[in-house]
Write a protein that holds these residues in place. Structure first.
Motif, mmCIF file in Angstrom:
data_model
loop_
_atom_site.group_PDB
_atom_site.id
_atom_site.type_symbol
_atom_site.label_atom_id
_atom_site.label_comp_id
_atom_site.label_asym_id
_atom_site.label_seq_id
_atom_site.Cartn_x
_atom_site.Cartn_y
_atom_site.Cartn_z
ATOM 1 N N UNK A 146 0.841 -1.193 0.000
ATOM 2 C CA UNK A 146 0.000 0.000 0.000
ATOM 3 C C UNK A 146 0.878 1.245 0.000
ATOM 4 N N UNK A 147 0.592 2.156 -0.904
ATOM 5 C CA UNK A 147 1.424 3.345 -1.046
ATOM 6 C C UNK A 147 2.663 3.124 -1.884
ATOM 7 N N UNK A 148 2.828 1.931 -2.440
ATOM 8 C CA UNK A 148 3.987 1.627 -3.267
ATOM 9 C C UNK A 148 3.951 2.357 -4.601
ATOM 10 N N UNK A 149 5.083 2.333 -5.297
ATOM 11 C CA UNK A 149 5.192 3.104 -6.533
ATOM 12 C C UNK A 149 5.935 2.321 -7.603
ATOM 13 N N UNK A 150 5.622 2.656 -8.846
ATOM 14 C CA UNK A 150 6.324 2.154 -10.013
ATOM 15 C C UNK A 150 7.118 3.294 -10.620
ATOM 16 N N UNK A 151 8.386 3.031 -10.957
ATOM 17 C CA UNK A 151 9.231 4.014 -11.628
ATOM 18 C C UNK A 151 9.594 3.463 -13.002
ATOM 19 N N UNK A 152 9.261 4.221 -14.033
ATOM 20 C CA UNK A 152 9.532 3.813 -15.412
ATOM 21 C C UNK A 152 10.414 4.862 -16.074
ATOM 22 N N UNK A 153 11.557 4.437 -16.597
ATOM 23 C CA UNK A 153 12.345 5.324 -17.453
ATOM 24 C C UNK A 153 12.300 4.772 -18.879
ATOM 25 N N UNK A 154 12.017 5.658 -19.823
ATOM 26 C CA UNK A 154 11.918 5.256 -21.213
ATOM 27 C C UNK A 154 12.413 6.390 -22.100
ATOM 28 N N UNK A 155 12.587 6.105 -23.376
ATOM 29 C CA UNK A 155 12.927 7.161 -24.317
ATOM 30 C C UNK A 155 11.862 8.245 -24.269
ATOM 31 N N UNK A 156 12.284 9.498 -24.306
ATOM 32 C CA UNK A 156 11.296 10.576 -24.266
ATOM 33 C C UNK A 156 10.529 10.594 -25.590
ATOM 34 N N UNK A 157 9.201 10.484 -25.544
ATOM 35 C CA UNK A 157 8.436 10.398 -26.791
ATOM 36 C C UNK A 157 8.644 11.575 -27.737
ATOM 37 N N UNK A 214 -0.867 4.392 -17.399
ATOM 38 C CA UNK A 214 -0.532 4.201 -15.986
ATOM 39 C C UNK A 214 -1.746 4.442 -15.090
ATOM 40 N N UNK A 215 -2.513 5.455 -15.405
ATOM 41 C CA UNK A 215 -3.722 5.710 -14.607
ATOM 42 C C UNK A 215 -4.735 4.588 -14.769
ATOM 43 N N UNK A 216 -4.891 4.098 -16.004
ATOM 44 C CA UNK A 216 -5.830 3.006 -16.258
ATOM 45 C C UNK A 216 -5.423 1.723 -15.541
ATOM 46 N N UNK A 217 -4.123 1.583 -15.260
ATOM 47 C CA UNK A 217 -3.620 0.359 -14.638
ATOM 48 C C UNK A 217 -3.634 0.416 -13.110
ATOM 49 N N UNK A 218 -4.210 1.474 -12.544
ATOM 50 C CA UNK A 218 -4.400 1.506 -11.106
ATOM 51 C C UNK A 218 -3.459 2.418 -10.348
ATOM 52 N N UNK A 219 -2.786 3.322 -11.057
ATOM 53 C CA UNK A 219 -1.898 4.272 -10.395
ATOM 54 C C UNK A 219 -2.613 5.615 -10.305
ATOM 55 N N UNK A 220 -2.919 6.019 -9.079
ATOM 56 C CA UNK A 220 -3.761 7.187 -8.890
ATOM 57 C C UNK A 220 -3.046 8.509 -9.028
ATOM 58 N N UNK A 221 -1.719 8.503 -8.892
ATOM 59 C CA UNK A 221 -0.962 9.753 -8.977
ATOM 60 C C UNK A 221 0.308 9.496 -9.776
ATOM 61 N N UNK A 262 4.832 6.551 -10.615
ATOM 62 C CA UNK A 262 3.396 6.276 -10.522
ATOM 63 C C UNK A 262 3.098 5.600 -9.190
ATOM 64 N N UNK A 263 2.296 6.241 -8.387
ATOM 65 C CA UNK A 263 1.954 5.694 -7.073
ATOM 66 C C UNK A 263 0.652 4.898 -7.143
#
Length: 224
Positions: A136-147, A190-197, A218-219
């Motif tokens: 709970x309160x965990x986060x995902x960090x994604x680094x990718x090529x800048x679109x 990311x929002x659709x996948x359940x990350x609220x912020x 993404x939290x």
């Protein structure tokens, strides 16, 4: 172009990839993006991290040196063998489709995907699974090529694109295709996948002063 071709390419190029990463042969990583992803993850103060698409394990080693417990997963056995050979950490061969909460028996404070989300539907499905891997309160960090900068002269819309090893040397072959997503699409996914912020960082190339990558933090939504 499809997800299977990405995995095929990385299996073919695992050995030269290990060599070039460990030799510090990718200028953008040495100058900007390696430090940027370490800073983003450490800024969350996680006790434990799941490194998805960990490759030969450099990020897991960097985080471990800072006192963070890391589990690294990758679909390419040669990369996992290299990671195990360089560290006593926990590294597992898992395809993205195999990553579920049941795969680990524990939840993580954070998950990180550092330039490891190249695919189409496989990536969408993985991101839907990630919230169940987090505390709970965990986060995902994604680094990718800048679109914006990666788009080049091509239309700014989602879709498959041919890959390139330009600048990496003749030891690389059969470049993997990749699925281009606009900034808006990344944020919505990311929002659709359940990350609220979701917040965005844009590390800059020190020469051009253009964004060299995009980092999404993404939290997990507290309702998940």
């Amino acid at each position: 172009m499809n997800d299977a071709l990405i995995l095929e390419s990385w299996r073919e190029n695992a050995a030269p990839w290990i060599d070039i990463v460990r030799a510090g042969g990718i200028a953008s990583r040495q100058q900007v993006t390696d430090d940027a992803i370490v800073e983003a993850v450490c800024g969350l103060s996680p006790r434990d991290v799941l490194d998805i698409g960990c490759g030969e394990g450099w990020l897991a080693r960097a985080l471990d040196a800072r006192g963070i417990r890391v589990v690294g997963v990758d679909a390419v056995p040669e990369l996992i063998e290299a990671a195990r050979g360089a560290s006593a950490g926990d590294f597992r061969t898992l395809a993205y489709e195999e990553i579920t909460a049941e795969s680990f028996g524990l939840a993580f404070d954070a998950a990180v995907c550092n330039f490891s989300l190249l695919g189409g539907s496989v990536v969408d499905d993985l991101l839907r699974a990630v919230p169940s891997l987090l505390n709970e309160g965990g986060a995902l960090v994604v680094q990718t090529l800048h679109p914006v900068t990666a788009c080049g002269e091509r239309p700014y819309r989602d879709g498959w694109r041919a890959g390139s090893w330009r600048g990496f040397g003749p030891q690389f072959s059969n470049p993997p295709p990749w699925y281009f997503r606009t900034l808006a699409r990344w944020l919505q996914l990311l929002r659709d996948c359940g990350f609220g912020h979701v917040t965005l960082r844009e590390p800059l190339d020190p020469i051009s002063n253009l964004p060299i990558s995009a980092i999404f933090i993404a939290r997990r939504s507290p309702l998940d």
